[in-house]
Write a protein that holds these residues in place. Structure first.
Motif, PDB file in Angstrom:
ATOM      1  N   ALA A  70       0.822  -1.212   0.000  1.00  0.00           N
ATOM      2  CA  ALA A  70       0.000   0.000   0.000  1.00  0.00           C
ATOM      3  C   ALA A  70       0.860   1.269   0.000  1.00  0.00           C
ATOM      4  O   ALA A  70       0.395   2.340  -0.398  1.00  0.00           O
ATOM      5  CB  ALA A  70      -0.935   0.003   1.199  1.00  0.00           C
ATOM      6  N   ARG A  71       2.128   1.168   0.408  1.00  0.00           N
ATOM      7  CA  ARG A  71       3.021   2.333   0.421  1.00  0.00           C
ATOM      8  C   ARG A  71       3.557   2.684  -0.964  1.00  0.00           C
ATOM      9  O   ARG A  71       4.054   3.778  -1.167  1.00  0.00           O
ATOM     10  CB  ARG A  71       4.214   2.083   1.339  1.00  0.00           C
ATOM     11  N   TRP A  72       3.500   1.723  -1.894  1.00  0.00           N
ATOM     12  CA  TRP A  72       4.018   1.995  -3.234  1.00  0.00           C
ATOM     13  C   TRP A  72       3.185   3.093  -3.871  1.00  0.00           C
ATOM     14  O   TRP A  72       1.960   3.077  -3.822  1.00  0.00           O
ATOM     15  CB  TRP A  72       3.979   0.735  -4.094  1.00  0.00           C
ATOM     16  N   ASP A  73       3.864   4.067  -4.458  1.00  0.00           N
ATOM     17  CA  ASP A  73       3.220   5.221  -5.078  1.00  0.00           C
ATOM     18  C   ASP A  73       3.548   5.221  -6.564  1.00  0.00           C
ATOM     19  O   ASP A  73       4.699   5.446  -6.951  1.00  0.00           O
ATOM     20  CB  ASP A  73       3.725   6.504  -4.413  1.00  0.00           C
ATOM     21  N   GLY A  74       2.560   4.947  -7.390  1.00  0.00           N
ATOM     22  CA  GLY A  74       2.752   4.885  -8.828  1.00  0.00           C
ATOM     23  C   GLY A  74       3.265   6.176  -9.433  1.00  0.00           C
ATOM     24  O   GLY A  74       3.906   6.162 -10.479  1.00  0.00           O
ATOM     25  N   ALA A  75       3.015   7.296  -8.781  1.00  0.00           N
ATOM     26  CA  ALA A  75       3.500   8.576  -9.295  1.00  0.00           C
ATOM     27  C   ALA A  75       5.005   8.717  -9.118  1.00  0.00           C
ATOM     28  O   ALA A  75       5.642   9.523  -9.791  1.00  0.00           O
ATOM     29  CB  ALA A  75       2.781   9.722  -8.585  1.00  0.00           C
ATOM     30  N   ARG A  76       5.582   7.927  -8.224  1.00  0.00           N
ATOM     31  CA  ARG A  76       7.015   8.038  -7.943  1.00  0.00           C
ATOM     32  C   ARG A  76       7.859   7.020  -8.696  1.00  0.00           C
ATOM     33  O   ARG A  76       9.074   7.091  -8.665  1.00  0.00           O
ATOM     34  CB  ARG A  76       7.254   7.902  -6.444  1.00  0.00           C
ATOM     35  N   GLY A  77       7.236   6.049  -9.340  1.00  0.00           N
ATOM     36  CA  GLY A  77       8.018   5.068 -10.091  1.00  0.00           C
ATOM     37  C   GLY A  77       7.272   3.776 -10.311  1.00  0.00           C
ATOM     38  O   GLY A  77       6.180   3.561  -9.781  1.00  0.00           O
ATOM     39  N   TRP A  82      10.750   0.010  -7.597  1.00  0.00           N
ATOM     40  CA  TRP A  82      10.566   0.005  -6.141  1.00  0.00           C
ATOM     41  C   TRP A  82      11.184  -1.256  -5.546  1.00  0.00           C
ATOM     42  O   TRP A  82      11.901  -1.202  -4.552  1.00  0.00           O
ATOM     43  CB  TRP A  82       9.069   0.109  -5.836  1.00  0.00           C
ATOM     44  N   VAL A  83      10.938  -2.400  -6.189  1.00  0.00           N
ATOM     45  CA  VAL A  83      11.477  -3.670  -5.699  1.00  0.00           C
ATOM     46  C   VAL A  83      13.010  -3.666  -5.788  1.00  0.00           C
ATOM     47  O   VAL A  83      13.691  -4.097  -4.863  1.00  0.00           O
ATOM     48  CB  VAL A  83      10.876  -4.860  -6.482  1.00  0.00           C
TER      49      VAL A  83
END
Length: 193
Positions: A70-77, A82-83
């Motif tokens: 839930a912390r992953w932000d599509g606007a940031r990458g 992320w992984v």
């Protein structure tokens, strides 16, 4: 180049998987893990030089994906970036811990099985390259691994390391220079390993 195109094509599906993982969908998590675990293991093993440690890092990274999707932000990458960021940071943490461990804790022996690179290159060159890479600062080693071995685009590698693109190129150039210097130190008077 191929890896960058594959990653770009997978991004929308990965984003959907991340949303499902955040909602607790185990099937989506297994599918996401299957898609990324190979690259995660290669990256970790390249940085750490140990298949066993790479496996532990990949497992820890996947656990973090499950817990913190839930912390992953599509606007940031992209999810793949992320992984890779999680894996790279876990590897750097392990490298830093190694500096502070007593000699008794260094009982793990690297996997003796030859890799494809060793089969194609002479053993001395491979060992010299590994030694030269191991002597580099962690961030330089990670930059080289992300760009050359994992074939990440400069922007994705920069994002993985938390740098702007200009800072990444500068880091990569310093890493190349340092690696070249280390390799020249290992070369004999005739320039051979």
């Amino acid at each position: 180049m191929r890896a960058a195109l594959t990653a770009a094509a997978a991004a929308p599906e990965d984003a959907c998987l991340m949303a499902r993982i955040a909602a607790g969908d185990e099937t989506a998590f297994r599918h996401f893990a299957d898609r990324h675990v190979g690259r995660m293991l290669r990256l970790a093993q390249s940085i750490l030089g140990s298949a066993a440690e790479a496996d532990e890092v990949a497992q820890e990274a996947l656990l973090r994906v499950w817990r913190h999707a839930a912390r992953w932000d599509g606007a940031r990458g992209q999810p793949g970036t992320w992984v890779h960021t999680i894996v790279a940071r876990l590897c750097v943490d392990r490298l830093r811990q190694r500096r502070h461990e007593p000699i008794d804790a260094a009982s793990e022996v690297a996997d003796p099985a030859p890799s494809a690179l060793e089969a194609l290159s002479s053993r001395r060159e491979v060992l010299a390259l590994r030694a030269a890479l191991a002597s580099l600062p962690e961030r330089q080693r990670v930059a080289l691994t992300l760009f050359y071995q994992e074939e990440l685009a400069g922007t994705e590698a920069a994002e993985t390391l938390g740098l702007n693109l200009r800072a990444f190129w500068s880091l990569l150039e310093r890493a190349r220079r340092a690696l070249r210097d280390q390799m020249q130190r290992h070369a004999g008077p005739d320039g051979r390993m």
